[in-house]
Design an enzyme around this catalytic site. Structure first.
Site, PDB file in Angstrom:
ATOM      1  N   SER A 105      -1.377 -61.261   3.291  1.00 56.35           N
ATOM      2  CA  SER A 105      -2.736 -61.522   2.844  1.00 56.35           C
ATOM      3  C   SER A 105      -2.836 -62.430   1.618  1.00 56.35           C
ATOM      4  CB  SER A 105      -3.417 -60.182   2.594  1.00 56.35           C
ATOM      5  OG  SER A 105      -4.764 -60.385   2.361  1.00 56.35           O
ATOM      6  N   HIS A 106      -3.395 -61.897   0.557  1.00 58.98           N
ATOM      7  CA  HIS A 106      -3.656 -62.689  -0.651  1.00 58.98           C
ATOM      8  C   HIS A 106      -2.449 -62.750  -1.575  1.00 58.98           C
ATOM      9  CE1 HIS A 106      -4.235 -58.472  -1.141  1.00 58.98           C
ATOM     10  NE2 HIS A 106      -4.004 -58.602  -2.425  1.00 58.98           N
ATOM     11  N   ASP A 158      -8.646 -66.346   1.715  1.00 56.36           N
ATOM     12  CA  ASP A 158      -7.307 -66.000   1.218  1.00 56.36           C
ATOM     13  C   ASP A 158      -6.193 -66.422   2.171  1.00 56.36           C
ATOM     14  OD1 ASP A 158      -7.882 -64.174   3.208  1.00 56.36           O
ATOM     15  OD2 ASP A 158      -6.719 -62.584   2.283  1.00 56.36           O
ATOM     16  N   ASP A 201      -4.559 -65.118   4.644  1.00 52.29           N
ATOM     17  CA  ASP A 201      -4.668 -64.911   6.093  1.00 52.29           C
ATOM     18  C   ASP A 201      -6.108 -65.028   6.593  1.00 52.29           C
ATOM     19  OD1 ASP A 201      -5.375 -62.544   4.807  1.00 52.29           O
ATOM     20  OD2 ASP A 201      -4.754 -61.292   6.480  1.00 52.29           O
ATOM     21  N   ASP A 261      -9.006 -63.450   5.829  1.00 48.61           N
ATOM     22  CA  ASP A 261      -9.959 -62.357   6.026  1.00 48.61           C
ATOM     23  C   ASP A 261     -10.828 -62.076   4.803  1.00 48.61           C
ATOM     24  OD1 ASP A 261      -7.913 -61.206   4.610  1.00 48.61           O
ATOM     25  OD2 ASP A 261      -7.503 -59.591   6.040  1.00 48.61           O
ATOM     26  N   ARG A 262     -10.428 -62.580   3.641  1.00 44.71           N
ATOM     27  CA  ARG A 262     -11.246 -62.343   2.445  1.00 44.71           C
ATOM     28  C   ARG A 262     -12.134 -63.551   2.148  1.00 44.71           C
ATOM     29  NH1 ARG A 262      -7.981 -59.105  -2.107  1.00 44.71           N
ATOM     30  NH2 ARG A 262      -6.958 -57.596  -0.751  1.00 44.71           N
ATOM     31  N   LYS A 319     -11.924 -57.911   8.654  1.00 44.75           N
ATOM     32  CA  LYS A 319     -12.852 -58.636   7.808  1.00 44.75           C
ATOM     33  C   LYS A 319     -12.641 -60.127   8.060  1.00 44.75           C
ATOM     34  CE  LYS A 319      -9.896 -57.902   3.723  1.00 44.75           C
ATOM     35  NZ  LYS A 319      -8.842 -56.999   4.188  1.00 44.75           N
TER      36      LYS A 319
HETATM   37  C1  G16 Z   1      -6.185 -54.929   2.433  1.00 47.90           C
HETATM   38  C2  G16 Z   1      -7.055 -54.031   3.253  1.00 47.90           C
HETATM   39  C3  G16 Z   1      -8.379 -53.844   2.576  1.00 47.90           C
HETATM   40  C4  G16 Z   1      -8.194 -53.344   1.173  1.00 47.90           C
HETATM   41  C5  G16 Z   1      -7.278 -54.282   0.413  1.00 47.90           C
HETATM   42  C6  G16 Z   1      -6.910 -53.784  -0.966  1.00 47.90           C
HETATM   43  O1  G16 Z   1      -6.740 -56.201   2.394  1.00 47.90           O
HETATM   44  O2  G16 Z   1      -7.267 -54.556   4.542  1.00 47.90           O
HETATM   45  O3  G16 Z   1      -9.117 -52.947   3.332  1.00 47.90           O
HETATM   46  O4  G16 Z   1      -9.408 -53.249   0.523  1.00 47.90           O
HETATM   47  O5  G16 Z   1      -6.075 -54.436   1.123  1.00 47.90           O
HETATM   48  O6  G16 Z   1      -6.170 -52.635  -0.856  1.00 47.90           O
HETATM   49  P1  G16 Z   1      -5.437 -52.002  -2.096  1.00 47.90           P
HETATM   50  O7  G16 Z   1      -6.523 -51.709  -3.085  1.00 47.90           O
HETATM   51  O8  G16 Z   1      -4.785 -50.776  -1.547  1.00 47.90           O
HETATM   52  O9  G16 Z   1      -4.472 -53.023  -2.634  1.00 47.90           O
HETATM   53  P2  G16 Z   1      -5.860 -57.483   2.635  1.00 47.90           P
HETATM   54  O10 G16 Z   1      -6.816 -58.633   2.490  1.00 47.90           O
HETATM   55  O11 G16 Z   1      -4.798 -57.429   1.579  1.00 47.90           O
HETATM   56  O12 G16 Z   1      -5.303 -57.336   4.011  1.00 47.90           O
END
Ligand code: G16
Length: 543
Positions: A112-113, A277, A279, A281-282, A376
């Site tokens: 992800s990010h 981000d 991937d 989704d954000r 998302k």
């Molecule tokens: C993932 C999850 C999200 C979550 C985020 C942060 O996002 O899909 O639902 O809100 O992590 O999670 P944490 O607070 O546990 O770090 P992504 O965009 O990283 O796939």
């Protein structure tokens, strides 16, 4: 030819908030990725002859693991494998492809990010046939399997060509289909949004700046914003996906998308700034001179979604993660529609979306999406904003200000303490838990604690219960602080402190956010003893 390879288990393959995320060198250990992928297959039933989607965000090590995953899918009996061209699929596009082609499930390679590169982050997660992240029942089974796994199966053929679009039969009979998901994804967006209205807005001189952060959305954003919607070339920046994201954190927030943020706050700023981000989704939404918090963005999108063709019939309900502000709750209340509060993690929205109880979901961590896929979706949020701006003919600033006047303003901020010693972070949480019974009635400055608990979620659809999802301290008058440890970090622990205060009085809607939250920040420090327990004077990131 199918090989059965003996292996020994690793004990650290517990999926977090969104799959297994570790540093690349951890994934490069012998059989590390293979063990996890085989554990996924071993936890599933009934996929013989069916289709598996495989794609990733293009980060370092993506291609290597995709080749392994294809060979293992073939050896384990999948009849068809759909792969994104170059091994790349944005996470929302992967969700769409799983749904559109009625696949059994998908393997998404992404952290992800988080940053990418030889010593940075990598990740693997499994999505089910609705296109969404596997629920805890499945991730728990995968983890249990990783602890005892002793063999994996892999087909013994040469690496496949990921760059040639089309179908091929692999030795053993599995069909490999390589596709470019930009076309499929763009078509879905055209169904949901009023492209002619947005194109018209842009043709009148409305300026947009989209930062793809050298990550996966670049090709999608170029096609949608510049080719289909007519934004001038250059409106999409950093559009070439790079394995190390150009050395940056592909995290769309004012800290990591600072250049865009500064431009949007400066003289002659574009009308609308956005980013996505690693991937895809954000999302980050910034108007000229105004950053829209993800929590406010969810509320504003929900309140105005009916202006887009895909949502003209209204919403069935809204869902948000527990630490997300209550701004959306006020919209749901006014509209008389359902409101659901889930733990952090997009996987918890899946049941509500499948059951038709929620239409739009969102999280404070910059994720917003709807029932069009089961992830998302960064570009979806940007397009819904553009659709609303095109129909209302007002600026982002005007829309946000009017929203606060109508519903009140939920001041909101998240303070992250990254890379904290794991034991210290666990100690901080244990200490908070031990105070839950005694906190109600205590005062901290002007704030009096009304209630304190450790959030547990009772899924209204499958009745499953998820406990220990964050410590909530609720003050009289609606302010609150939430503490939880991130489930996506890869070094040490990350403490997240979520701060919120509601202000109904519109003459008090222009206070600087940290200032507006000062009493709550002070109470959080006193209650949790953050500084001395983490050894930090200040948060690493404030958003
Ligand atoms: C993932 C999850 C999200 C979550 C985020 C942060 O996002 O899909 O639902 O809100 O992590 O999670 P944490 O607070 O546990 O770090 P992504 O965009 O990283 O796939």
């Amino acid at each position: 030819m199918i090989k059965s390879v003996s292996t020994t288990p690793y004990q650290d393959q517990k999926p977090g908030t969104s799959g297994l995320r570790k540093k690349v060198p951890v994934f490069q250990q012998p059989n590390y990725a293979e063990n996890f992928i085989q554990s996924i297959f071993d936890s599933l039933e009934g996929f013989q002859g069916k289709c598996l989607v495989i794609g990733g965000d293009g980060r370092y090590y993506n291609r290597e693991v995709i080749q392994k995953a294809i060979k293992m899918a073939a050896a384990n009996g999948f009849g068809k494998v759909i792969v994104g061209k170059g091994g790349i699929l944005s996470t929302p596009a992967a969700s769409h492809i799983i749904r559109k082609y009625k696949a059994f499930g998908g393997i998404i390679l992404s952290a992800s990010h988080n940053p990418g590169g030889p010593t940075e982050d990598f990740g693997i997660k499994y999505n089910i046939s609705n296109g969404g992240p596997a629920p805890e029942k499945i991730t728990d089974a995968i983890y249990a399997r990783t602890k005892v796994i002793d063999t994996y199966k892999i087909a013994d053929f040469a690496d496949v060509n990921l760059d040639r679009i089309g179908k091929d039969e692999l030795p053993g009979g599995t069909i490999l289909s390589v596709l470019d998901s930009v076309e499929d994804y763009t078509a879905l967006m055209e169904e949901l949004f009023d492209f002619p209205a947005i194109r018209n807005l842009i043709s009148l001189g409305f300026r947009i700046a989209f930062d793809a952060m050298s990550a996966v959305t670049g090709p999608y954003a170029k096609e949608i914003f510049e080719n289909r919607l007519g934004a001038p070339s250059g409106s999409v920046r950093n559009f070439m996906p790079l394995p190390d994201f150009g050395g940056h954190h592909p995290d769309p927030n004012p800290v990591h998308a600072k250049e865009l943020y500064d431009e949007m706050m400066g003289d002659d700023a574009p009308d609308f700034g956005a980013a996505s981000d690693g991937d895809g989704d954000r999302n980050l939404i910034i108007g000229r001179g105004i950053f829209v918090t993800p929590s406010d963005s969810l509320a504003i999108l929900a309140a105005n979604a009916n202006l887009a063709p895909g949502y003209s019939g209204g919403l069935a309900g809204i869902a948000r993660s527990m630490p997300t502000s209550g701004a959306a709750d006020r919209v749901a209340e006014k509209r008389g529609i359902g409101m659901y509060e889930t733990p952090t993690g997009w996987k918890f929205f899946g049941n509500l979306l499948d059951a038709g109880m929620a239409t739009i979901c969102g999280e404070e961590s910059a994720g917003t999406g709807s029932n069009h896929v089961r992830e998302k979706d960064g570009l979806w949020a940007v397009l819904l904003w553009l659709n609303i701006l095109a129909v209302r003919g007002e600026s982002v600033q005007e829309i946000v200000t009017q929203h606060w006047q109508t519903y009140g303003r939920n001041y909101y901020s998240r303070h992250d303490y990254e890379g904290v010693d794991t034991e210290a972070a666990n100690g901080l949480v244990t200490n908070l838990r031990s105070q839950l019974a005694s906190l109600p009635g205590q005062s901290f400055g002007p704030l009096k604690v009304e209630k304190a608990d450790d959030f547990a979620y009772h899924d209204p659809v499958d009745k499953s219960v998820s406990e220990h999802q964050g410590i909530r301290i609720l003050f009289e008058g609606g302010s609150r602080v939430v503490f939880r440890l991130s489930g996506t970090g890869t070094s040490g622990a990350t403490l997240r402190v979520y701060l919120e205060r509601f202000e109904a009085d519109s003459t008090r809607h222009n206070i600087e956010t940290q200032h507006a939250l000062a009493d709550i920040i002070a109470a959080a420090e006193t209650i949790a003893d953050i500084r001395s327990r983490t050894g930090r004077d200040a948060p690493s990131v404030i958003t």
